[in-house]
Design an enzyme around this catalytic site. Sequence first.
Site: not given
Ligand code: HSE
Length: 394
Positions: A117, A175, A178, A193
Site C-alpha cells: 500500500e 524526510g 529519495e 508509482k
Molecule cells: N520521495 C517520495 C515522494 C517518497 O516524495 O513522494 C514517497 O514515496
Amino acid sequence: MNIAILGKGTVGSGVDQIISEQNTAFTNQLKVVSIFVRPEKVDGSPKLTADYASILNNPDIDLIVEVLGGIEPAHTMIIDALKHGKSVVTANKAVVARHIQEFTKIAAENQVKFYFESSVGGGIPWIINLERALRIDKIDSIHGIFNGTSNFILDQMTKTGAKFDEVLKEAQDLGYAEADPSADIDGYDIENKLCISTDIAYDTIVEPGDHLLKFGIRNITHNDIQYFKEHGWIVKLLGRSFLKNNRYTFVIEPTLYSPGQIEAGVHNNYNYVGLRGDTIGKLSFNGQGAGMLPTAHALVQDILDVYLKNDHLDRKFNQKLELNNETKIMDYIVRTKADLNHYLPDYELKQDGEYWFVKQINTKLIHETVQQIALTGDKPFLACINGGAENDRS
Ligand code: HSE
C-alpha cells in the site's frame, strides 16, 4: 504478531514508533522483535541485527517489513522472506514496480501475503481502494500527483518565490525526498508509482524504462512559475495513464491548472491520486504522499490486514496491452532558446519571447522534440495545458 523490519531509516523508524506508541486494540497486537541493519549500525541494542538468516529462521517472526529501498538486495531479501513462509509488506516502489508479478506469485505459492500500500501515495489508502473499485468496475484511467517532494518544491516556489535548490534541501530535511532526489525531480519515482497503479488497474505489467514518456521539473525556473502565474496557471507534476481498446497511454509531465481546479489546490507534500471506473466515475484521494509517519501508517495498515486476514484483490497481471503515446493530442507551452519553428514546421505555434504555445500536438512528438533540444545544451521546460483526466481525448 511478531514483526521484523528491514532497514532503520525514516520510514522503518516510523513503523517502530507507531507500533510501540499508538495504543489501540489493533496496534497492541503487533510487536517489532527485530530490525535488520548494516553491520556497522549494530550497536548492542537488543533488536538490531545484521544477520538476516537469524530473522528468516526464527519461527516466531510472522511478517517482514521491507523498507531498505532500491532493487537489490531488497528483491532477494523479499523472495527469501516469502519462501521462508513470512508475509512481506513494503514501501519500496522501485522493487515493486519491477517485480510485482514475481512477488505476488511466490507469496501465493507459499501461502503468505505480499502487500505494498505505502509504495504509492504514501499515507493515502490508494491501492486498497483501487482494488476495491476493481471488484465492480473496469478502470480506464489513472491520474494524479504521485510525488510529495516535487509537489512540495513546486508549491513552495509558487507560494513564496523560494529557489529550487533551497526547497529541495528542505524536502530532504523533512524526510520526503529519495536518497537520490533525482528520482523525485526527474519523474522516475512517479514512473514506479504509475507503473504499479497501472499494473493493478489494467491487470497487466508495465515495465519502467525509456519507452515511457516522462519529463520532470529539474529545469523549472522562478521565471517559469511567474510566467505561468501571469497567465492564470499553477504548475503540477502529473502522471497519467489511459486504457482504450487494449492500448494504453502513459505520460509524466508538468501540467498547468487554473487556480480553481482541484489539482491546483494540492499543497506541500500532499498527493492527489485517482481513477476512472465505468460505474463509480472519477474517484480521487488526497493525503500526505511522503513523510515518516503517513508512510509508516500505510505500512502498519498492511500489517494489520495480514494479521486480521483481510485479503487483498488477487491479480494475475496477464493482460497483453500495447503502449501508444501518439493518440493523445494536447496544447503545450515550451520554454526554450531554440527556434521551435525549425523543429515543428507543421504545427501552429505562437511565440512570446522564450515561451512557445504549441496547439494540438501529440504527447510523444512534443516530448521527443524537447528532449532533442535538451541535447543542444539548452535547458528547456515543457508543460501540458490543462491535461487532466476530464480532458481526456484518447
Ligand atoms: N520521495 C517520495 C515522494 C517518497 O516524495 O513522494 C514517497 O514515496
